[in-house]
Write a protein that holds these residues in place. Structure first.
Motif, PDB file in Angstrom:
ATOM      1  N   GLY A   1     -16.419 -59.168 -43.659  1.00  0.00           N
ATOM      2  CA  GLY A   1     -16.871 -57.671 -44.007  1.00  0.00           C
ATOM      3  C   GLY A   1     -16.881 -57.125 -42.578  1.00  0.00           C
ATOM      4  O   GLY A   1     -17.070 -55.707 -42.616  1.00  0.00           O
ATOM      5  N   GLU A   2     -17.144 -57.856 -41.387  1.00  0.00           N
ATOM      6  CA  GLU A   2     -17.221 -57.165 -40.049  1.00  0.00           C
ATOM      7  C   GLU A   2     -15.963 -56.734 -39.652  1.00  0.00           C
ATOM      8  O   GLU A   2     -14.863 -57.148 -40.024  1.00  0.00           O
ATOM      9  N   ALA A   3     -15.935 -55.860 -38.363  1.00  0.00           N
ATOM     10  CA  ALA A   3     -14.742 -55.629 -38.101  1.00  0.00           C
ATOM     11  C   ALA A   3     -14.101 -56.656 -37.353  1.00  0.00           C
ATOM     12  O   ALA A   3     -14.638 -57.323 -36.620  1.00  0.00           O
ATOM     13  N   ARG A   4     -12.738 -56.568 -37.461  1.00  0.00           N
ATOM     14  CA  ARG A   4     -12.138 -58.074 -37.132  1.00  0.00           C
ATOM     15  C   ARG A   4     -11.761 -57.862 -35.601  1.00  0.00           C
ATOM     16  O   ARG A   4     -11.678 -56.843 -35.217  1.00  0.00           O
ATOM     17  N   TYR A   5     -11.516 -58.927 -34.970  1.00  0.00           N
ATOM     18  CA  TYR A   5     -10.981 -58.970 -33.550  1.00  0.00           C
ATOM     19  C   TYR A   5      -9.391 -58.828 -33.968  1.00  0.00           C
ATOM     20  O   TYR A   5      -8.838 -59.546 -34.798  1.00  0.00           O
ATOM     21  N   ARG A   6      -8.772 -58.024 -33.144  1.00  0.00           N
ATOM     22  CA  ARG A   6      -7.206 -57.831 -33.329  1.00  0.00           C
ATOM     23  C   ARG A   6      -6.723 -57.789 -31.928  1.00  0.00           C
ATOM     24  O   ARG A   6      -6.851 -57.109 -31.149  1.00  0.00           O
ATOM     25  N   LEU A   7      -5.454 -58.688 -31.824  1.00  0.00           N
ATOM     26  CA  LEU A   7      -4.706 -58.866 -30.280  1.00  0.00           C
ATOM     27  C   LEU A   7      -3.738 -57.666 -30.521  1.00  0.00           C
ATOM     28  O   LEU A   7      -3.060 -57.501 -31.512  1.00  0.00           O
ATOM     29  N   LEU A   8      -3.794 -56.700 -29.362  1.00  0.00           N
ATOM     30  CA  LEU A   8      -2.602 -55.894 -29.229  1.00  0.00           C
ATOM     31  C   LEU A   8      -1.729 -56.053 -27.961  1.00  0.00           C
ATOM     32  O   LEU A   8      -2.345 -56.306 -27.009  1.00  0.00           O
ATOM     33  N   GLU A   9      -0.560 -56.044 -28.136  1.00  0.00           N
ATOM     34  CA  GLU A   9       0.362 -56.023 -27.107  1.00  0.00           C
ATOM     35  C   GLU A   9       0.886 -54.716 -26.582  1.00  0.00           C
ATOM     36  O   GLU A   9       1.213 -53.867 -27.581  1.00  0.00           O
ATOM     37  N   ARG A  10       0.928 -54.388 -25.253  1.00  0.00           N
ATOM     38  CA  ARG A  10       1.871 -53.136 -24.989  1.00  0.00           C
ATOM     39  C   ARG A  10       3.273 -53.408 -24.660  1.00  0.00           C
ATOM     40  O   ARG A  10       3.339 -54.177 -24.020  1.00  0.00           O
ATOM     41  N   VAL A  11       4.071 -52.802 -25.493  1.00  0.00           N
ATOM     42  CA  VAL A  11       5.546 -53.057 -25.286  1.00  0.00           C
ATOM     43  C   VAL A  11       6.308 -51.583 -24.913  1.00  0.00           C
ATOM     44  O   VAL A  11       6.329 -50.916 -25.630  1.00  0.00           O
ATOM     45  N   GLY A  12       6.573 -51.606 -23.697  1.00  0.00           N
ATOM     46  CA  GLY A  12       6.908 -50.271 -23.119  1.00  0.00           C
ATOM     47  C   GLY A  12       5.943 -49.360 -23.481  1.00  0.00           C
ATOM     48  O   GLY A  12       4.666 -49.602 -22.842  1.00  0.00           O
ATOM     49  N   ARG A  13       6.216 -48.401 -23.880  1.00  0.00           N
ATOM     50  CA  ARG A  13       5.194 -47.167 -24.345  1.00  0.00           C
ATOM     51  C   ARG A  13       4.450 -47.209 -25.614  1.00  0.00           C
ATOM     52  O   ARG A  13       3.669 -46.517 -26.284  1.00  0.00           O
ATOM     53  N   LYS A  14       4.940 -48.551 -26.470  1.00  0.00           N
ATOM     54  CA  LYS A  14       4.211 -48.676 -27.658  1.00  0.00           C
ATOM     55  C   LYS A  14       3.354 -49.725 -27.905  1.00  0.00           C
ATOM     56  O   LYS A  14       3.325 -50.747 -26.967  1.00  0.00           O
ATOM     57  N   VAL A  15       2.512 -49.884 -28.913  1.00  0.00           N
ATOM     58  CA  VAL A  15       1.433 -51.031 -29.118  1.00  0.00           C
ATOM     59  C   VAL A  15       1.899 -52.026 -30.347  1.00  0.00           C
ATOM     60  O   VAL A  15       2.182 -51.264 -31.414  1.00  0.00           O
TER      61      VAL A  15
ATOM     62  N   ARG B   1       2.154 -59.297 -19.161  1.00  0.00           N
ATOM     63  CA  ARG B   1       2.118 -58.357 -20.512  1.00  0.00           C
ATOM     64  C   ARG B   1       0.937 -57.718 -20.724  1.00  0.00           C
ATOM     65  O   ARG B   1      -0.121 -58.467 -20.721  1.00  0.00           O
ATOM     66  N   GLU B   2       0.848 -56.476 -20.929  1.00  0.00           N
ATOM     67  CA  GLU B   2      -0.545 -55.913 -20.998  1.00  0.00           C
ATOM     68  C   GLU B   2      -1.012 -56.286 -22.460  1.00  0.00           C
ATOM     69  O   GLU B   2      -0.108 -55.992 -23.380  1.00  0.00           O
ATOM     70  N   PHE B   3      -2.261 -56.627 -22.576  1.00  0.00           N
ATOM     71  CA  PHE B   3      -2.878 -56.857 -23.887  1.00  0.00           C
ATOM     72  C   PHE B   3      -4.309 -56.474 -24.046  1.00  0.00           C
ATOM     73  O   PHE B   3      -4.817 -56.164 -22.999  1.00  0.00           O
ATOM     74  N   MET B   4      -4.767 -56.252 -25.337  1.00  0.00           N
ATOM     75  CA  MET B   4      -6.060 -55.787 -25.613  1.00  0.00           C
ATOM     76  C   MET B   4      -6.454 -56.559 -26.728  1.00  0.00           C
ATOM     77  O   MET B   4      -5.831 -56.772 -27.644  1.00  0.00           O
ATOM     78  N   VAL B   5      -7.725 -56.983 -26.688  1.00  0.00           N
ATOM     79  CA  VAL B   5      -8.520 -57.411 -27.843  1.00  0.00           C
ATOM     80  C   VAL B   5      -9.398 -56.567 -28.518  1.00  0.00           C
ATOM     81  O   VAL B   5     -10.575 -56.368 -27.849  1.00  0.00           O
ATOM     82  N   GLU B   6      -9.048 -55.852 -29.634  1.00  0.00           N
ATOM     83  CA  GLU B   6      -9.691 -54.922 -30.236  1.00  0.00           C
ATOM     84  C   GLU B   6     -11.233 -55.440 -30.671  1.00  0.00           C
ATOM     85  O   GLU B   6     -11.281 -56.512 -31.299  1.00  0.00           O
ATOM     86  N   ASN B   7     -12.329 -54.578 -30.438  1.00  0.00           N
ATOM     87  CA  ASN B   7     -13.502 -55.006 -30.685  1.00  0.00           C
ATOM     88  C   ASN B   7     -14.150 -56.091 -29.786  1.00  0.00           C
ATOM     89  O   ASN B   7     -15.219 -56.382 -29.912  1.00  0.00           O
TER      90      ASN B   7
ATOM     91  N   SER C   1     -14.432 -45.545 -23.241  1.00  0.00           N
ATOM     92  CA  SER C   1     -13.970 -46.895 -23.453  1.00  0.00           C
ATOM     93  C   SER C   1     -15.197 -47.788 -23.504  1.00  0.00           C
ATOM     94  O   SER C   1     -16.174 -47.631 -23.075  1.00  0.00           O
ATOM     95  N   GLN C   2     -14.734 -48.688 -24.520  1.00  0.00           N
ATOM     96  CA  GLN C   2     -15.811 -50.003 -24.821  1.00  0.00           C
ATOM     97  C   GLN C   2     -15.819 -50.797 -23.517  1.00  0.00           C
ATOM     98  O   GLN C   2     -14.896 -51.315 -23.147  1.00  0.00           O
ATOM     99  N   LYS C   3     -17.087 -51.236 -23.243  1.00  0.00           N
ATOM    100  CA  LYS C   3     -17.124 -52.345 -22.294  1.00  0.00           C
ATOM    101  C   LYS C   3     -16.974 -53.615 -22.962  1.00  0.00           C
ATOM    102  O   LYS C   3     -16.724 -53.906 -24.109  1.00  0.00           O
ATOM    103  N   LEU C   4     -16.835 -54.626 -22.237  1.00  0.00           N
ATOM    104  CA  LEU C   4     -16.760 -56.004 -22.675  1.00  0.00           C
ATOM    105  C   LEU C   4     -17.826 -56.477 -23.407  1.00  0.00           C
ATOM    106  O   LEU C   4     -19.191 -56.194 -23.216  1.00  0.00           O
ATOM    107  N   ALA C   5     -17.430 -56.751 -24.714  1.00  0.00           N
ATOM    108  CA  ALA C   5     -18.536 -57.579 -25.656  1.00  0.00           C
ATOM    109  C   ALA C   5     -18.728 -58.774 -25.193  1.00  0.00           C
ATOM    110  O   ALA C   5     -18.158 -59.773 -25.837  1.00  0.00           O
TER     111      ALA C   5
END
Ligand SMILES: [Zn+2]
Length: 195
Positions: free
Chosen positions: A47-61, A80-86, A183-187
């Motif tokens: 039920g909590e907001a999930r962690y989700r991996l995003l990768e940047r591919v060119g100008r798309k996510v 490769r640029e990436f982000m972990v949501e939440n 932007s969100q800081k590191l949790a």
């Protein structure tokens, strides 16, 4: 045939490095440095907001996930640029491969990010943001030798978030004029451990 492995003729057998099962079960976010690796483990209750991996591919996510929420092991290539949501609101680019593991269970979502595995790496980390509308780069800053002092790197990245948030001009896309939200800081809710 059963292989027992090498048993030292004398002295105690060293304990294996297997504490992550415990960390997974504690439902929190934690960084550790172990040898050549910087390791983050995090978990979310159902039920909590999930962690989700995003990768940047060119100008798309590209979200790295199964539609049914199944288990994932994914190699994030160096550069490769990436982000972990939440986990944090910024994109990260490292000069070394990372491994992302997402393991759903009845107790929630368990995730692990394993950075490194190569001597002296990551030696460079870039932290920044991209325009949420057109995908162009907004502000990236290089941090040297992050593995040598990973706690300092994490703190420095948080300060960079403060700087980005305090400057609307830095958050404004030069190409399309869209203003990136703050932007969100590191949790991270507990101390980083180094061994
Ligand atoms: Zn834009």
């Amino acid at each position: 045939m059963v292989t027992l492995g090498y048993v030292p003729p004398q002295g105690r057998i060293p304990s294996p490095d297997m504490s992550h099962a415990r960390i997974f079960a504690e439902h929190r976010s934690k960084w550790e440095v172990r040898g050549q690796y910087a390791i983050w483990t995090g978990s979310r209750a159902p039920g909590e907001a999930r962690y989700r991996l995003l990768e940047r591919v060119g100008r798309k996510v590209a979200p790295i996930e199964w539609p049914n929420g199944g288990a994932v092991m994914h190699r994030i290539a160096a550069d490769r640029e990436f982000m972990v949501e939440n986990l944090a609101g910024y994109w990260l680019r490292l000069d070394v491969d990372s491994i992302w593991i997402e393991a759903p269970s009845s107790g929630g979502q368990y995730c692990m990010l394993i950075i490194g595995g190569s001597t002296g790496k990551p030696d460079a980390a870039n932290v920044g943001w991209v325009c949420p509308k057109c995908g162009s780069s907004l502000a990236f800053k290089a941090f040297g030798r992050p593995l040598r002092d990973f706690p300092t790197f994490l703190t420095s990245a948080d300060k960079w978030v403060d700087e980005f948030n305090s400057k609307p001009e830095a958050r404004t896309c030069q190409e399309c004029g869209t203003v990136h939200p703050e932007s969100q800081k590191l949790a991270h809710d507990n101390a980083l451990e180094s061994t």
